[in-house]
Write a protein that holds these residues in place. Structure first.
Motif, PDB file in Angstrom:
ATOM      1  N   PHE A   9      -6.304   5.496   0.137  1.00  0.00           N
ATOM      2  CA  PHE A   9      -6.627   6.623  -0.356  1.00  0.00           C
ATOM      3  C   PHE A   9      -5.183   7.895  -0.084  1.00  0.00           C
ATOM      4  CE2 PHE A   9      -8.787  11.008  -0.626  1.00  0.00           C
ATOM      5  CZ  PHE A   9      -9.045  11.086   0.879  1.00  0.00           C
ATOM      6  N   GLU A  10      -4.001   7.391   0.828  1.00  0.00           N
ATOM      7  CA  GLU A  10      -3.083   7.914   0.905  1.00  0.00           C
ATOM      8  C   GLU A  10      -1.980   7.880   0.029  1.00  0.00           C
ATOM      9  OE1 GLU A  10      -2.292   9.758   3.258  1.00  0.00           O
ATOM     10  OE2 GLU A  10      -0.230  10.455   2.099  1.00  0.00           O
ATOM     11  N   ARG A  11      -1.928   7.091  -0.969  1.00  0.00           N
ATOM     12  CA  ARG A  11      -1.364   6.889  -1.883  1.00  0.00           C
ATOM     13  C   ARG A  11      -1.639   7.765  -3.368  1.00  0.00           C
ATOM     14  NH1 ARG A  11      -1.883   1.219  -4.408  1.00  0.00           N
ATOM     15  NH2 ARG A  11      -1.216   2.509  -6.278  1.00  0.00           N
ATOM     16  N   ALA A  12      -3.335   8.063  -3.274  1.00  0.00           N
ATOM     17  CA  ALA A  12      -3.653   9.196  -4.420  1.00  0.00           C
ATOM     18  C   ALA A  12      -3.346   9.906  -4.159  1.00  0.00           C
ATOM     19  CB  ALA A  12      -5.936   8.136  -3.834  1.00  0.00           C
ATOM     20  N   ARG A  13      -4.155  10.291  -3.344  1.00  0.00           N
ATOM     21  CA  ARG A  13      -3.377  11.773  -2.633  1.00  0.00           C
ATOM     22  C   ARG A  13      -1.996  12.264  -2.846  1.00  0.00           C
ATOM     23  NH1 ARG A  13      -6.235  12.607   3.721  1.00  0.00           N
ATOM     24  NH2 ARG A  13      -4.588  10.630   4.161  1.00  0.00           N
ATOM     25  N   GLN A  14      -1.298  11.592  -2.938  1.00  0.00           N
ATOM     26  CA  GLN A  14       0.179  11.968  -3.641  1.00  0.00           C
ATOM     27  C   GLN A  14       0.040  12.312  -5.170  1.00  0.00           C
ATOM     28  OE1 GLN A  14       2.180  12.762  -1.368  1.00  0.00           O
ATOM     29  NE2 GLN A  14       0.277  11.481   0.350  1.00  0.00           N
ATOM     30  N   VAL A  15      -1.007  11.767  -5.612  1.00  0.00           N
ATOM     31  CA  VAL A  15      -1.141  12.331  -7.211  1.00  0.00           C
ATOM     32  C   VAL A  15      -2.183  12.724  -7.702  1.00  0.00           C
ATOM     33  CG1 VAL A  15      -1.824   9.762  -7.774  1.00  0.00           C
ATOM     34  CG2 VAL A  15      -0.371  10.709  -8.904  1.00  0.00           C
ATOM     35  N   ILE A  16      -2.714  12.305  -6.852  1.00  0.00           N
ATOM     36  CA  ILE A  16      -4.995  13.456  -7.297  1.00  0.00           C
ATOM     37  C   ILE A  16      -4.895  14.350  -6.463  1.00  0.00           C
ATOM     38  CG2 ILE A  16      -6.676  12.663  -8.248  1.00  0.00           C
ATOM     39  CD1 ILE A  16      -5.553   9.958  -8.403  1.00  0.00           C
ATOM     40  N   PRO A  17      -5.547  15.162  -6.460  1.00  0.00           N
ATOM     41  CA  PRO A  17      -5.775  16.373  -5.639  1.00  0.00           C
ATOM     42  C   PRO A  17      -6.898  15.967  -4.896  1.00  0.00           C
ATOM     43  CG  PRO A  17      -5.838  17.235  -8.446  1.00  0.00           C
ATOM     44  CD  PRO A  17      -5.111  15.902  -8.193  1.00  0.00           C
TER      45      PRO A  17
END
Ligand code: KE4
Length: 423
Positions: A9-17
């Motif tokens: 989720f942390e990674r996702a929030r860097q690249v997906i709104p």
């Protein structure tokens, strides 16, 4: 130590709104971080950390056969070996359109698209072209996807005036969106009396699933049908949720109302991206290239999605909807009793294989009464059930879905999980 889900989720929030590709999945309204899913089968899914959960989201409705149904999966594998997309007509498009028409005779012609949003936005454009009128009536609490015209909320003053429901939608875009209260025919009659000759269509979830589950009052749908006929407007049934969920003939079959246009999604794709709209031939013939109303899509009628849809509808035709409905009602009723046993206010709405437990004493019949639900109690329920191995919708305003893959043992285990939730 972070879980793998938290790390993802942390990674996702860097690249997906917001870290997600659709807002509700972020679980913000229930105060949790989302679980990232590794795999799913039947009634269950497994998080990337190996937690097993009994699932009642079921991809928000498409998976009436359960996750990873063997026949559907095999059909997709076979189709994938023949090519993922042709940009040209293929047999599957004809097969799925014919299967939809066989189940829903009001859809004499069908156009495939790739989402429910595309289906409703196209149906609206077609209704406006066919009637040469611009205004649309929709209902508070009903959701028809994220096309601009539908993202309207109650404007200042009158309930019927609309203002944009989100930044980015110009006020002009929703000035032709008229709002009414679900289950309130007097609202709609007043709109038609005032603006009747300007109204192209009424779009309605014949059973509403986006404010939690709200059933149509006796006479409501027939009243909409009669008003549309009287004023020459088109009645659009948004059956993206209810299509093939309430039975093979959807809400229109269950309530005996013939809409002019129907929109579909979810189940007809069997978990792959499919939407559809359709209706009377004389209306649908206006769609390009047979007519002058433009609508298009690169992946519309995608062969893999068509294969999944055909396999899904074929299998559904052999299954006992009534038995699933009875099991779902018994289960939801028992769940209500478990929660009431904890001293909680609970109002249950159920139909077919879907239900919503509202944390309110008020019977829920429209958006205003749906909003009396106690969202904090729902958040506690959601978090407790997830901890106990049950995946519910991360929003108080959605539906829970059972499937033909949910066993009695699954339902009993879910009730046991509920008994353990501390409020
Ligand atoms: P999609 O564009 O999400 O495929 O369909 C839009 C839509 C249209 N009509 C109805 C009645 C719908 O319920 C939907 C989408 N449903 C929501 C959940 N209730 C989709 C979940 C999400 O937005 O992630």
């Amino acid at each position: 130590m972070n879980t793998k889900s938290q790390e993802l989720f942390e990674r996702a929030r860097q690249v997906i709104p917001g870290g997600v590709n659709s807002p509700v999945r972020a679980c913000k309204s229930v105060g949790c971080d989302p679980l990232f899913v590794a795999r799913a089968k039947g009634s269950r899914l497994w998080s990337v950390d190996g937690q097993e959960l009994i699932d009642f989201v079921m991809s928000w409705g498409p998976l009436l056969l359960g996750h990873c149904d063997p026949e559907v999966t095999a059909a997709v594998h076979r189709a994938a070996d023949l090519g993922s997309s042709f940009g040209a007509p293929c047999e599957g498009e004809v097969g799925l359109a014919e299967a939809v028409r066989a189940a829903l005779p009001s859809m004499d012609m069908v156009r495939m698209v790739s989402s429910g949003t595309e289906a409703t936005m196209s149906a609206l454009r077609l209704a406006r072209a066919y009637t040469s009128r611009d205004q649309m009536v929709k209902f508070h609490g009903c959701y028809h996807g994220h096309a601009d015209s539908f993202l309207a909320s109650a404007g200042s003053g009158l309930l019927t005036l609309s203002i944009p429901g989100t930044p980015g939608v110009p006020a002009d875009t929703v000035k032709d969106t008229l709002l009414a209260d679900y289950n309130d025919l007097t609202n709609v009659e007043a709109l038609f009396k005032e603006k009747g000759q300007g109204i192209a269509c009424v779009i309605v979830e014949p059973v509403a699933g986006n404010m939690g589950l709200v059933l149509p009052k006796k006479g409501f749908l027939k009243g909409l049908r009669d008003l549309c006929t009287q004023y020459g407007a088109l009645l659009i049934f948004d059956e993206v949720i209810t299509g093939f969920r309430l039975g093979l003939s959807g809400a229109q079959g269950k309530y005996g109302i013939v809409p002019d246009l129907t929109t579909l999604g979810k189940i007809i794709g069997g978990g792959l991206p499919v939407g559809a709209y359709g209706g009377r031939r004389e209306i649908m013939q206006r769609i390009a290239p047979s007519g002058d109303v433009y609508q298009a899509g690169t992946l519309s009628g995608n062969p893999l999605a068509m294969a999944a849809g055909i396999a899904t509808l074929s299998k559904l035709a052999t299954l006992d909807y009534a038995a699933l409905e009875a099991r779902t009602l018994a289960f939801a009723t028992e769940m209500k009793a478990v929660l009431e046993g904890k001293g909680l206010p609970v109002s249950l709405t159920h139909i077919a294989s879907m239900f919503t437990l509202f944390f309110t004493e008020t019977p829920v019949k429209d958006f205003a009464t749906a909003k009396t639900t106690n969202a904090d109690l729902y958040s506690t329920f959601y978090a407790g059930m997830r901890k106990n191995g049950v995946n519910l919708a991360p929003s108080a305003y959605e539906c829970a879905f059972t499937s033909f893959a949910h066993s009695d043992a699954d339902l009993d285990q879910t009730l046991e999980a509920a008994r353990k939730v501390a409020f």
